[in-house]
Design a protein around this motif. Structure first.
Motif, PDB file in Angstrom:
ATOM      1  N   THR A  18    -114.131  27.333  14.526  1.00  0.00           N
ATOM      2  CA  THR A  18    -114.229  27.601  15.959  1.00  0.00           C
ATOM      3  C   THR A  18    -114.643  29.038  16.212  1.00  0.00           C
ATOM      4  OG1 THR A  18    -112.536  25.948  16.420  1.00  0.00           O
ATOM      5  CG2 THR A  18    -112.968  27.574  18.135  1.00  0.00           C
ATOM      6  N   THR A  19    -114.031  29.972  15.441  1.00  0.00           N
ATOM      7  CA  THR A  19    -114.365  31.384  15.582  1.00  0.00           C
ATOM      8  C   THR A  19    -115.825  31.643  15.222  1.00  0.00           C
ATOM      9  OG1 THR A  19    -112.103  31.995  15.025  1.00  0.00           O
ATOM     10  CG2 THR A  19    -113.761  33.721  14.843  1.00  0.00           C
ATOM     11  N   ALA A  20    -116.285  31.012  14.115  1.00  0.00           N
ATOM     12  CA  ALA A  20    -117.682  31.178  13.683  1.00  0.00           C
ATOM     13  C   ALA A  20    -118.638  30.644  14.737  1.00  0.00           C
ATOM     14  CB  ALA A  20    -117.895  30.467  12.355  1.00  0.00           C
ATOM     15  N   SER A  21    -118.297  29.509  15.329  1.00  0.00           N
ATOM     16  CA  SER A  21    -119.149  28.907  16.351  1.00  0.00           C
ATOM     17  C   SER A  21    -119.226  29.795  17.584  1.00  0.00           C
ATOM     18  CB  SER A  21    -118.610  27.521  16.732  1.00  0.00           C
ATOM     19  OG  SER A  21    -118.631  26.658  15.612  1.00  0.00           O
ATOM     20  N   ALA A  22    -118.089  30.387  17.947  1.00  0.00           N
ATOM     21  CA  ALA A  22    -118.054  31.247  19.133  1.00  0.00           C
ATOM     22  C   ALA A  22    -118.903  32.497  18.929  1.00  0.00           C
ATOM     23  CB  ALA A  22    -116.616  31.624  19.449  1.00  0.00           C
ATOM     24  N   ALA A  23    -118.922  33.020  17.702  1.00  0.00           N
ATOM     25  CA  ALA A  23    -119.683  34.241  17.411  1.00  0.00           C
ATOM     26  C   ALA A  23    -121.156  33.957  17.135  1.00  0.00           C
ATOM     27  CB  ALA A  23    -119.069  34.946  16.208  1.00  0.00           C
ATOM     28  N   TYR A  24    -121.507  32.720  17.007  1.00  0.00           N
ATOM     29  CA  TYR A  24    -122.870  32.338  16.613  1.00  0.00           C
ATOM     30  C   TYR A  24    -123.876  32.690  17.687  1.00  0.00           C
ATOM     31  CZ  TYR A  24    -126.820  29.310  15.407  1.00  0.00           C
ATOM     32  OH  TYR A  24    -128.062  28.830  15.092  1.00  0.00           O
ATOM     33  N   ASP A 108    -131.691  11.699   2.735  1.00  0.00           N
ATOM     34  CA  ASP A 108    -131.620  10.583   3.683  1.00  0.00           C
ATOM     35  C   ASP A 108    -132.037  11.110   5.054  1.00  0.00           C
ATOM     36  OD1 ASP A 108    -130.676   8.719   5.690  1.00  0.00           O
ATOM     37  OD2 ASP A 108    -129.468   7.783   4.121  1.00  0.00           O
ATOM     38  N   PRO A 109    -133.178  10.667   5.580  1.00  0.00           N
ATOM     39  CA  PRO A 109    -133.701  11.222   6.834  1.00  0.00           C
ATOM     40  C   PRO A 109    -132.750  11.092   8.013  1.00  0.00           C
ATOM     41  CG  PRO A 109    -135.356   9.879   5.742  1.00  0.00           C
ATOM     42  CD  PRO A 109    -134.072   9.629   5.029  1.00  0.00           C
ATOM     43  N   ASN A 110    -131.890  10.091   7.988  1.00  0.00           N
ATOM     44  CA  ASN A 110    -131.006   9.861   9.125  1.00  0.00           C
ATOM     45  C   ASN A 110    -129.592  10.401   8.907  1.00  0.00           C
ATOM     46  OD1 ASN A 110    -132.941   8.384  10.747  1.00  0.00           O
ATOM     47  ND2 ASN A 110    -132.765   6.773   9.222  1.00  0.00           N
ATOM     48  N   LYS A 111    -129.124  10.415   7.662  1.00  0.00           N
ATOM     49  CA  LYS A 111    -127.748  10.845   7.404  1.00  0.00           C
ATOM     50  C   LYS A 111    -127.622  12.331   7.064  1.00  0.00           C
ATOM     51  CE  LYS A 111    -126.136   6.312   5.801  1.00  0.00           C
ATOM     52  NZ  LYS A 111    -125.541   5.553   4.655  1.00  0.00           N
ATOM     53  N   ASP A 112    -128.697  12.945   6.602  1.00  0.00           N
ATOM     54  CA  ASP A 112    -128.616  14.324   6.128  1.00  0.00           C
ATOM     55  C   ASP A 112    -128.977  15.369   7.179  1.00  0.00           C
ATOM     56  OD1 ASP A 112    -127.770  13.394   3.716  1.00  0.00           O
ATOM     57  OD2 ASP A 112    -129.700  13.592   2.703  1.00  0.00           O
ATOM     58  N   PHE A 113    -129.272  14.920   8.398  1.00  0.00           N
ATOM     59  CA  PHE A 113    -129.638  15.845   9.474  1.00  0.00           C
ATOM     60  C   PHE A 113    -128.847  15.553  10.745  1.00  0.00           C
ATOM     61  CE2 PHE A 113    -133.572  15.575   6.911  1.00  0.00           C
ATOM     62  CZ  PHE A 113    -133.743  16.919   6.612  1.00  0.00           C
ATOM     63  N   THR A 114    -128.721  16.583  11.554  1.00  0.00           N
ATOM     64  CA  THR A 114    -128.200  16.464  12.913  1.00  0.00           C
ATOM     65  C   THR A 114    -129.337  16.795  13.871  1.00  0.00           C
ATOM     66  OG1 THR A 114    -125.939  17.096  12.302  1.00  0.00           O
ATOM     67  CG2 THR A 114    -126.574  17.398  14.591  1.00  0.00           C
ATOM     68  N   GLY A 257    -123.396  17.911   9.515  1.00  0.00           N
ATOM     69  CA  GLY A 257    -122.138  18.634   9.404  1.00  0.00           C
ATOM     70  C   GLY A 257    -122.130  19.960  10.132  1.00  0.00           C
ATOM     71  N   THR A 258    -123.262  20.355  10.723  1.00  0.00           N
ATOM     72  CA  THR A 258    -123.302  21.584  11.513  1.00  0.00           C
ATOM     73  C   THR A 258    -122.344  21.437  12.703  1.00  0.00           C
ATOM     74  OG1 THR A 258    -125.611  21.989  10.897  1.00  0.00           O
ATOM     75  CG2 THR A 258    -124.794  23.133  12.840  1.00  0.00           C
ATOM     76  N   PRO A 259    -121.485  22.419  12.948  1.00  0.00           N
ATOM     77  CA  PRO A 259    -120.509  22.299  14.034  1.00  0.00           C
ATOM     78  C   PRO A 259    -121.149  21.947  15.373  1.00  0.00           C
ATOM     79  CG  PRO A 259    -120.007  24.208  12.684  1.00  0.00           C
ATOM     80  CD  PRO A 259    -121.328  23.681  12.202  1.00  0.00           C
ATOM     81  N   LYS A 260    -120.484  21.069  16.107  1.00  0.00           N
ATOM     82  CA  LYS A 260    -121.021  20.593  17.389  1.00  0.00           C
ATOM     83  C   LYS A 260    -121.251  21.747  18.367  1.00  0.00           C
ATOM     84  CE  LYS A 260    -120.260  17.135  21.016  1.00  0.00           C
ATOM     85  NZ  LYS A 260    -120.559  18.062  22.147  1.00  0.00           N
ATOM     86  N   ALA A 261    -120.374  22.735  18.351  1.00  0.00           N
ATOM     87  CA  ALA A 261    -120.528  23.864  19.273  1.00  0.00           C
ATOM     88  C   ALA A 261    -121.834  24.604  19.022  1.00  0.00           C
ATOM     89  CB  ALA A 261    -119.339  24.816  19.130  1.00  0.00           C
ATOM     90  N   ILE A 262    -122.212  24.736  17.756  1.00  0.00           N
ATOM     91  CA  ILE A 262    -123.475  25.402  17.418  1.00  0.00           C
ATOM     92  C   ILE A 262    -124.662  24.533  17.808  1.00  0.00           C
ATOM     93  CG2 ILE A 262    -124.911  26.140  15.468  1.00  0.00           C
ATOM     94  CD1 ILE A 262    -122.412  27.223  14.139  1.00  0.00           C
TER      95      ILE A 262
END
Length: 321
Positions: A18-24, A108-114, A257-262
């Motif tokens: 959460t802290t990392a996302s806030a500072a991003y 995997d084009p669909n599972k390995d990316f957001t 897996g990239t945080p949703k906030a980012i």
């Protein structure tokens, strides 16, 4: 590990995230363009990086990682840390028709990316050599059907969007062309100018200068509306080929897996830029158009494109190793 300790560790990890996302972002971001410098996607990527650097307050650096139809750069991003500092400027091929064409991909084009956000699109245009007598699409279809030998259609390579758009056109119009794959749209354009091939379905920026100078002839754009840089060139629908909107689009993907906030922060900023007049004008100068879209809209577009290209690829019997 005791249950209470697991809960404490999980809470600590969540707090750090959460802290990392806030500072991003608190350091430069790498935007991987999975093609060689000079192409359409590269131009869009550099424009996005420049604008996003100002918007985010951190430098966004473009890194070209071309090869294997864009899969090398995509694989690099798929295997990068999911922290928002390595992103992919994906083309319409990465999640819509690469999975249909390649028997094995290193990711995997669909599972390995957001999916983060859509950004821009480039109209595809039907251009013909000046050796072809047709002045419009109706004349061109009649000429193609009447020719004793098939016309030669160039593309950037087997399985390229150029080929797929051409296959779709043939299916809709009852025409038949001889496909000539090149190692990129640039070499194909050179042969079109020389009259060695008869036609191409190509991204507008690749040929706009040659159309404007009269070295090749544009018969129609495969867009929903006419483009400002070629106001006299009709859309495919206006030219008599309905349901033929095929823009080549570009959007941003992040590792799964990239945080949703980012992801949400990037999506908001990219969509703001895509709607900004300065960005729109810069895109227009490159022959591109804005295509703002959230991660949800990105996913919907991929599903639509996958369904459409699945049918085209099946009917044309296209497959790649």
């Amino acid at each position: 590990m005791k249950p209470i300790l697991k809960l404490v560790l999980a809470a600590a990890v969540a707090c750090v995230a959460t802290t990392a996302s806030a500072a991003y972002p608190d350091k430069p971001i790498k935007l991987v363009v999975p093609f060689a410098p000079g192409g359409t996607v590269n131009l869009i990527g550099r424009l996005l990086a420049e604008r996003l650097s100002h918007s985010l307050g951190q430098q966004v650096i473009v890194e070209n990682k071309g090869g294997a139809g864009g899969t090398i750069g995509a694989d690099f991003v798929a295997k990068s840390a999911p922290d928002g500092y390595t992103l992919l400027l994906a083309s319409s091929s990465h999640q819509s028709f690469h999975p249909l064409l390649y028997k094995k991909l290193p990711y995997d084009p669909n599972k390995d990316f957001t999916q983060v956000a859509l950004f821009a699109a480039v109209p595809n245009v039907l251009v013909v050599s000046n050796n072809v007598p047709a002045k419009n699409v109706r004349e061109f279809v009649a000429h193609a059907k009447a020719s004793p030998k098939k016309l030669f259609m160039g593309s950037a390579g087997n399985g390229s969007v150029n080929q797929l758009v051409g296959e779709l056109f043939q299916h809709k119009t009852g025409t038949g062309f001889e496909h000539v794959p090149f190692k990129g749209a640039g070499p194909a354009t050179v042969d079109l100018l020389a009259g060695q091939i008869d036609l191409m379905f190509v991204n507008l920026p690749n040929v706009i200068a040659h159309v404007q100078s009269g070295k090749v002839r544009a018969l129609a754009v495969a867009s929903a509306r006419r483009v400002s840089s070629l106001p006299d060139v009709p859309t495919m629908a206006e030219a008599g080929v309905p349901d033929f909107v095929v823009d080549s689009w570009a959007g941003v993907l992040a590792p799964a897996g990239t945080p949703k906030a980012i992801v949400d922060k990037l999506s908001i900023e990219i969509n703001k830029l895509a709607k900004d007049k300065a960005t729109i004008d810069m895109l227009a100068a490159q022959g591109a158009i804005p295509l703002p879209g959230t991660s949800v809209e990105y996913g919907a577009l991929v599903r639509f494109e996958t369904e459409r290209w699945s049918e085209v690829i099946r009917k044309a019997n296209i497959s790649l190793d």
